[in-house]
Write an enzyme that holds these catalytic residues in place. Structure first.
Site, PDB file in Angstrom:
ATOM      1  N   VAL A  91       0.849  -1.191   0.000  1.00 47.18           N
ATOM      2  CA  VAL A  91       0.000   0.000   0.000  1.00 47.18           C
ATOM      3  C   VAL A  91       0.884   1.240   0.000  1.00 47.18           C
ATOM      4  O   VAL A  91       1.774   1.391   0.850  1.00 47.18           O
ATOM      5  CB  VAL A  91      -0.935   0.016   1.224  1.00 47.18           C
ATOM      6  N   LYS A  92       0.646   2.137  -0.957  1.00 43.98           N
ATOM      7  CA  LYS A  92       1.420   3.371  -1.060  1.00 43.98           C
ATOM      8  C   LYS A  92       0.725   4.477  -0.268  1.00 43.98           C
ATOM      9  O   LYS A  92      -0.467   4.759  -0.481  1.00 43.98           O
ATOM     10  CB  LYS A  92       1.573   3.809  -2.519  1.00 43.98           C
ATOM     11  N   VAL A  93       1.509   5.098   0.619  1.00 40.10           N
ATOM     12  CA  VAL A  93       1.007   6.196   1.443  1.00 40.10           C
ATOM     13  C   VAL A  93       1.960   7.370   1.277  1.00 40.10           C
ATOM     14  O   VAL A  93       3.174   7.224   1.468  1.00 40.10           O
ATOM     15  CB  VAL A  93       0.955   5.793   2.933  1.00 40.10           C
TER      16      VAL A  93
END
Length: 240
Positions: A91-93
């Site tokens: 997951v890219k944050v």
């Protein structure tokens, strides 16, 4: 040294997978917006299916598309519900003060996190401390601000080494061929590359010249008929 495919285009991803070199795939909302409009979850699921078809268990980074921290966590939960069966989902944050809470919470759940949009040494450091598996430094955008991207990557690499930090450095925002070479030389673990650069990575005019000379010399020695027969021995799977 790892090369990721920076794309959501199924055709481009498959062309790379067929050649066996990708170590991962990164997407973001802007990249996805360039594709034909369709259901987001269906498109990501198609990328996963494509990777699985080629038997390559590689990381796939999918970015949250909200700026509200609470909604980020809810959205991440939906990602896990939709794609969590793919063990290499990341997951890219984006980096940010409130976003650190999201990174920390996701890592507490065992979710792999790519902290994206890092432009400075301090951003990379604090993202790693929050638990990000990857920190993505944006090479081209860093240069836009007048800073030396290579110097920042080297500084992050040195500190990670001194800390024995497990976070990996991804360099993105690649705008020209030389960026790829310089990013690796500066210490990037990974460079995520737009597909248009892949053929260029393999090309050199002197290579073409040498191959043409080999074929010409062999043809003169063996005759054109022998060269033609040799060409028919190429497996159909390698053509195209």
């Amino acid at each position: 040294m790892k090369i990721f495919v920076d794309s959501a285009n199924l055709g481009d991803i498959e062309q790379a997978l067929r050649r066996g070199f990708p170590s991962g795939i990164t997407t973001n909302p802007s990249i996805l917006s360039k594709e034909e409009r369709r259901d987001f979850a269906v498109h990501i699921r198609d990328i996963i299916a494509l990777v699985q078809r080629y038997g390559m268990a590689i990381p796939l980074s999918v970015e949250l598309f909200t700026t509200d921290p609470q909604e980020m966590l809810k959205q991440a939960e939906r990602f896990l519900a939709d794609f969590g069966d793919y063990e290499n989902l990341v997951v890219k944050v984006p980096i940010g003060w409130e976003e650190l809470r999201v990174i920390h919470a996701l890592r507490g759940l065992g979710v792999k996190v790519n902290c994206t949009c890092c432009m400075s040494y301090n951003q990379a450091m604090i993202a790693a401390q929050a638990g990000a598996n990857y920190v993505s430094l944006f090479w081209g955008r860093i240069r836009d601000t007048g800073y030396d991207a290579a110097s920042i990557v080297r500084q992050v690499r040195q500190t990670f080494k001194e800390w024995n930090c497990p976070s990996e450095i991804i360099v993105g925002s690649i705008r020209q061929m030389i960026d790829i070479n310089e990013a690796f030389q500066a210490g990037a673990d990974i460079v995520t590359v737009p597909p248009k650069f892949f053929p260029q990575l393999c090309a050199h005019p002197k290579t073409d010249e040498a191959v043409q000379q080999f074929m010409r010399d062999f043809g003169e020695w063996a005759g054109a008929e022998a060269v033609g027969k040799a060409a028919t021995l190429v497996p159909e799977a390698l053509v195209g």
